[in-house]
Design an enzyme around this catalytic site. Sequence first.
Site, short mmCIF file in Angstrom:
data_model
loop_
_atom_site.label_atom_id
_atom_site.label_comp_id
_atom_site.label_asym_id
_atom_site.label_seq_id
_atom_site.Cartn_x
_atom_site.Cartn_y
_atom_site.Cartn_z
N HIS A 307 47.98 47.07 51.47
CA HIS A 307 48.88 48.32 52.46
C HIS A 307 48.52 49.51 52.70
CE1 HIS A 307 52.06 50.01 53.98
NE2 HIS A 307 52.28 48.67 55.41
N ASP A 364 53.17 41.46 56.19
CA ASP A 364 52.39 40.17 57.38
C ASP A 364 52.96 38.87 56.92
OD1 ASP A 364 50.97 42.87 58.22
OD2 ASP A 364 53.03 41.71 59.29
C1 MLT Z 1 54.84 48.88 59.98
O1 MLT Z 1 55.68 48.83 59.54
O2 MLT Z 1 54.91 48.97 60.52
C2 MLT Z 1 52.79 48.49 58.62
O3 MLT Z 1 53.41 47.79 57.33
C3 MLT Z 1 51.90 50.00 58.88
C4 MLT Z 1 52.29 50.84 58.52
O4 MLT Z 1 53.22 51.07 58.24
O5 MLT Z 1 51.79 51.30 58.49
#
Ligand code: MLT
Length: 430
Positions: A307, A364
Amino acid sequence: MAKTVELIIEGKSYTLPVIEGSENEMAIDISDLRDQTGYITMDIGYKNTGSTKSAITFLDGETGILRYRGYAIEELAEKSNFLEVSYLLIFGELPTQEQLAKFTHDITTHTLVHEDVKKILDGFPSSAHPMGVLSSLFCAQTAFYPESLNPNRPADGVYLSIVRSMAKMPTFAAWSYKNNVGHPVNYPDNKLDYCARFMKMMFALPAEDYETDPVIADALDKLLILHADHEQNCSTSTVRIVGSSKASIYSSISAGINALWGPLHGGANQEVIVMLEAIKNDGGNIDKWIAKAKDKNDPFRLMGFGHRVYKNFDPRAKIIKKAADDVLGKLGINDPVLEIAQKLEEIALKDPYFVERKLYPNVDFYSGIIYRALGIPVDMFTVMFAMGRLPGWIAQWRELRANNEPIGRPRQIYTGSKLKPYTAIASRKA
Ligand code: MLT
């Protein structure tokens, strides 16, 4: 005493103010940097650059903390529900019983969409990806509710737009699916709650008395909570920069839906299942695919791992993993793809190659497995993410407007041609 930092450029010293957040995050305020020094900063992808100050969501990537308006995601996922969390994000405080009842009632009375929406829907071939249909139908609300274009709309008008957005998103989402499968649309059944109403619009067949398993409705409600906001991610930053031009809430959120569609953002949950299916169809040889992921000459990379913000684990993934186990157990589903996912996770959490690169399962990785278990088709996974993220987008758009933030307009460093005289090439005689 306000904190400052010193910047020395070409021997000259500049003092820049420091902004300190309520959780002790620090930022150097460079609002006047170019005027003072002639320099700008460069941070392609903005990973080290704050675009705003926000009171909505706090996350700490090092310790895996995620809080909505100060409440821990773990508590909200376990004890709250999606409409209560949506109210919290949008209006800043948990609602009273009366406030939640009114918010829920107001949403319920706006679930229908104008019949002319079906004319727009009919213009899409069934091959259209539901995300493209969803962003179009959502933006079309500017046509049916032109008063929403007024950037100085009074608070009760903005509230109506918020309620319409929350109410009609599940209808648009279900209709984008029905268009994808070539089925007639279902109208919202307002006797049902938010998630059961959506599932019935998605899956009820004509004249069928469709019932949603409470296990499925509860799991969906939890998934929507987990996706509701995530501070300044790609799609939320898109909503804010479009909203900063005083564009309507509907066009700002439609832009956010399109940003979320990308495989590097909300589309990742769809890519995870595509990856797991490929491994299953290839015989389920996990070691082979792990080797491919490690091979720098092989384009294959593990989807759903790592992430941009979380350095050690994604708190949402931990909650979703448990929910996945619960849901599949309660529904008696033995999904071979889940077994592959669990083996991949086991390896990724132990193998030094992945540990050193902080490649652990993110939100995800497991969300796609639950959506599969709930009967949601793969092309609808990112639509589910958009349904969850909607209150976050609304809250961030509303905060931007309440703070009267200026239009977003980043600078650049030009690297093209220097001045050259014009001599027409096209009309030059051969
Ligand atoms: C989100 O929840 O939007 C995703 O994990 C992506 C992010 O936070 O960059």
